[in-house]
Motif scaffolding. Structure first.
Motif, PDB file in Angstrom:
ATOM      1  N   GLN A 189       0.824  -1.070  -0.058  1.00  0.00           N
ATOM      2  CA  GLN A 189      -0.067  -0.042   0.073  1.00  0.00           C
ATOM      3  C   GLN A 189       0.908   1.243   0.062  1.00  0.00           C
ATOM      4  N   ARG A 190       2.101   1.024   0.164  1.00  0.00           N
ATOM      5  CA  ARG A 190       2.949   2.426  -0.019  1.00  0.00           C
ATOM      6  C   ARG A 190       2.745   3.223  -1.469  1.00  0.00           C
ATOM      7  N   ARG A 191       3.007   4.501  -1.348  1.00  0.00           N
ATOM      8  CA  ARG A 191       2.932   5.163  -2.433  1.00  0.00           C
ATOM      9  C   ARG A 191       3.803   4.523  -3.639  1.00  0.00           C
ATOM     10  N   LEU A 192       3.176   4.400  -4.817  1.00  0.00           N
ATOM     11  CA  LEU A 192       4.008   3.783  -5.898  1.00  0.00           C
ATOM     12  C   LEU A 192       5.169   4.896  -6.284  1.00  0.00           C
ATOM     13  N   PRO A 193       6.618   4.149  -6.542  1.00  0.00           N
ATOM     14  CA  PRO A 193       7.361   5.164  -6.952  1.00  0.00           C
ATOM     15  C   PRO A 193       7.531   5.676  -8.389  1.00  0.00           C
ATOM     16  N   LEU A 194       6.337   5.339  -9.056  1.00  0.00           N
ATOM     17  CA  LEU A 194       6.161   5.707 -10.368  1.00  0.00           C
ATOM     18  C   LEU A 194       4.813   6.155 -10.790  1.00  0.00           C
ATOM     19  N   CYS A 195       4.637   6.988 -11.719  1.00  0.00           N
ATOM     20  CA  CYS A 195       3.456   7.390 -12.212  1.00  0.00           C
ATOM     21  C   CYS A 195       2.738   6.473 -13.032  1.00  0.00           C
ATOM     22  N   VAL A 196       1.379   6.220 -12.978  1.00  0.00           N
ATOM     23  CA  VAL A 196       0.806   5.502 -13.907  1.00  0.00           C
ATOM     24  C   VAL A 196      -0.076   5.963 -14.872  1.00  0.00           C
ATOM     25  N   PRO A 197      -0.016   5.558 -16.275  1.00  0.00           N
ATOM     26  CA  PRO A 197      -0.632   6.187 -17.454  1.00  0.00           C
ATOM     27  C   PRO A 197      -1.912   5.749 -17.252  1.00  0.00           C
ATOM     28  N   VAL A 198      -2.850   6.454 -17.460  1.00  0.00           N
ATOM     29  CA  VAL A 198      -4.204   6.209 -17.397  1.00  0.00           C
ATOM     30  C   VAL A 198      -5.159   7.212 -18.653  1.00  0.00           C
ATOM     31  N   VAL A 199      -6.147   6.681 -18.896  1.00  0.00           N
ATOM     32  CA  VAL A 199      -7.048   7.498 -19.869  1.00  0.00           C
ATOM     33  C   VAL A 199      -8.545   7.770 -19.444  1.00  0.00           C
ATOM     34  N   ALA A 200      -9.098   8.732 -19.696  1.00  0.00           N
ATOM     35  CA  ALA A 200     -10.454   9.106 -19.576  1.00  0.00           C
ATOM     36  C   ALA A 200     -10.981   9.442 -20.794  1.00  0.00           C
ATOM     37  N   ILE A 201     -12.401   9.428 -20.868  1.00  0.00           N
ATOM     38  CA  ILE A 201     -12.913   9.651 -22.157  1.00  0.00           C
ATOM     39  C   ILE A 201     -14.214  10.413 -21.968  1.00  0.00           C
ATOM     40  N   LEU A 202     -14.447  11.666 -22.559  1.00  0.00           N
ATOM     41  CA  LEU A 202     -15.633  12.229 -22.655  1.00  0.00           C
ATOM     42  C   LEU A 202     -16.503  11.824 -23.920  1.00  0.00           C
ATOM     43  N   VAL A 203     -17.603  11.372 -23.590  1.00  0.00           N
ATOM     44  CA  VAL A 203     -18.662  10.950 -24.327  1.00  0.00           C
ATOM     45  C   VAL A 203     -20.031  11.901 -24.292  1.00  0.00           C
ATOM     46  N   THR A 204     -20.389  12.622 -25.294  1.00  0.00           N
ATOM     47  CA  THR A 204     -21.590  13.403 -25.276  1.00  0.00           C
ATOM     48  C   THR A 204     -22.437  12.663 -26.383  1.00  0.00           C
ATOM     49  N   ASP A 205     -23.925  12.830 -25.989  1.00  0.00           N
ATOM     50  CA  ASP A 205     -24.824  12.520 -27.039  1.00  0.00           C
ATOM     51  C   ASP A 205     -25.559  13.557 -27.971  1.00  0.00           C
TER      52      ASP A 205
END
Length: 346
Positions: A189-205
């Motif tokens: 549970q310690r803070r990871l020593p590296l950043c984690v690549p992630v994505v998020a998506i905007l979806v509109t109708d």
């Protein structure tokens, strides 16, 4: 080099197998268009300055730090390239270090200019990462270290009207799994020593309403998205997560912005802390029927931009910043959801 020592401790339990490295590359050119390259201390080959983001560090700060450490130089006009040009990720961004450690690079490129005479003031630090520095014409490059450096130079070669350098073949990426969960299992549970690549998506109708998902762990609203797997590109991850979480697909995904820094650090209800490097995409021409992934999102809703959830109802500072990106300037953020018929619940 605290971050490096913590990463080496992680390697002691993770072994040689691939990690995902979130980083930044520095593309510097002189008044003649030549590019500044460093001769690397690990393999003796040439590449652009750059390296991994420290947890809590934004990308431009990391670029300036890496440039200073590896060259002793400062570049006043150093800027990040726009996401449409500067994002780097995917199976071709594999690198195996001489010590056997494997990594897939996912990150951003920065660009700036310095006069050729600035090299006289270069003073790399004593880490041994830089053996030499020199300016090179884009059509007369030395032997480069790995595909990441070829990809970096291809941005400048494309701008100069030169053909891209071919990328070297790479081994197939590991089979998809749950990279972050496995990393957590090993690291604790310690803070990871590296950043984690992630994505998020905007979806509109078609009405311009924004799709938000209800998180199963906190009950807060969030965007579709998730963590890259080793060897996966940002865009491939966005497509996988969009379909897996909503059943929707997009004809095109437009990268809008990259988020990194301490202000976007996220703490899970069970105590895990994660520093994300997150790319926000806008889905264009979506199709399919909306349905939710079992066990992850208990609900979803389409929100008009002047009726978005309040800040306390959104899943953390990163999601708040991303939702603000799409909200109209005059939108009044309030906690009014759409009527029940516009809400999909399990």
């Amino acid at each position: 080099m605290r971050g490096m020592s913590e990463l080496m401790r992680l390697r002691e339990v993770w072994g040689h197998r691939p990690l995902l490295g979130a980083g930044v590359s520095v593309l510097l050119q002189d008044e003649s268009g030549r590019v500044l390259l460093q001769r690397r201390g690990d393999d003796g080959l040439w590449g652009t300055p750059g390296g991994a983001l420290e947890p809590g560090e934004d990308v431009l700060t990391a670029a300036r730090r890496e440039l200073l450490e590896e060259t002793g130089l400062r570049c006043p006009n150093l800027r990040l390239l726009p996401p449409q040009e500067g994002l780097v990720s995917g199976p071709e961004m594999y690198h195996r270090y001489p010590n056997g450690h494997e990594i897939y690079y996912a990150g951003m490129q920065s660009h700036g200019t310095l006069p050729a005479s600035a090299l006289a003031d270069a003073q790399p630090d004593d880490s041994g990462e830089t053996l030499a520095l020199d300016w090179f014409a884009l059509d007369d490059l030395p032997t480069l270290s790995g595909n990441i450096n070829r990809a970096n130079l291809n941005v400048l070669r494309t701008r100069a009207g030169l053909p891209p350098l071919p990328l070297e073949p790479t081994p197939p990426p590991p089979p998809p799994g749950n990279y972050l969960s496995e990393l957590r299992r090993v690291a604790g549970q310690r803070r990871l020593p590296l950043c984690v690549p992630v994505v998020a998506i905007l979806v509109t109708d078609k009405l311009g309403r924004l799709l938000l998902l209800r998180r199963g762990d906190t009950g807060l609203w969030t965007l579709p998205g998730g963590v890259l797997e080793p060897g996966e590109s940002f865009e491939a991850c966005a497509r996988r997560e969009l379909f897996g979480e909503t059943g929707l697909s997009a004809a095109r995904l437009e990268p809008l912005h990259l988020y990194a820094g301490a202000e976007y650090r996220f703490t899970y209800p069970h105590g895990d802390v994660i520093d994300n490097v997150s790319v926000l995409y806008r889905a264009q021409e979506t199709g399919g029927d909306l349905h939710l992934q079992a066990g992850e999102s208990p609900g979803a809703a389409w929100f008009a931009l002047d009726s978005l959830p309040g800040e306390t109802e959104l899943g953390g500072p990163l999601i708040r910043a991303m939702v603000a990106h799409v909200a109209s300037p005059r939108a009044q953020v309030r906690a009014t959801a759409l009527p029940q018929r516009d809400v999909l619940l399990r």
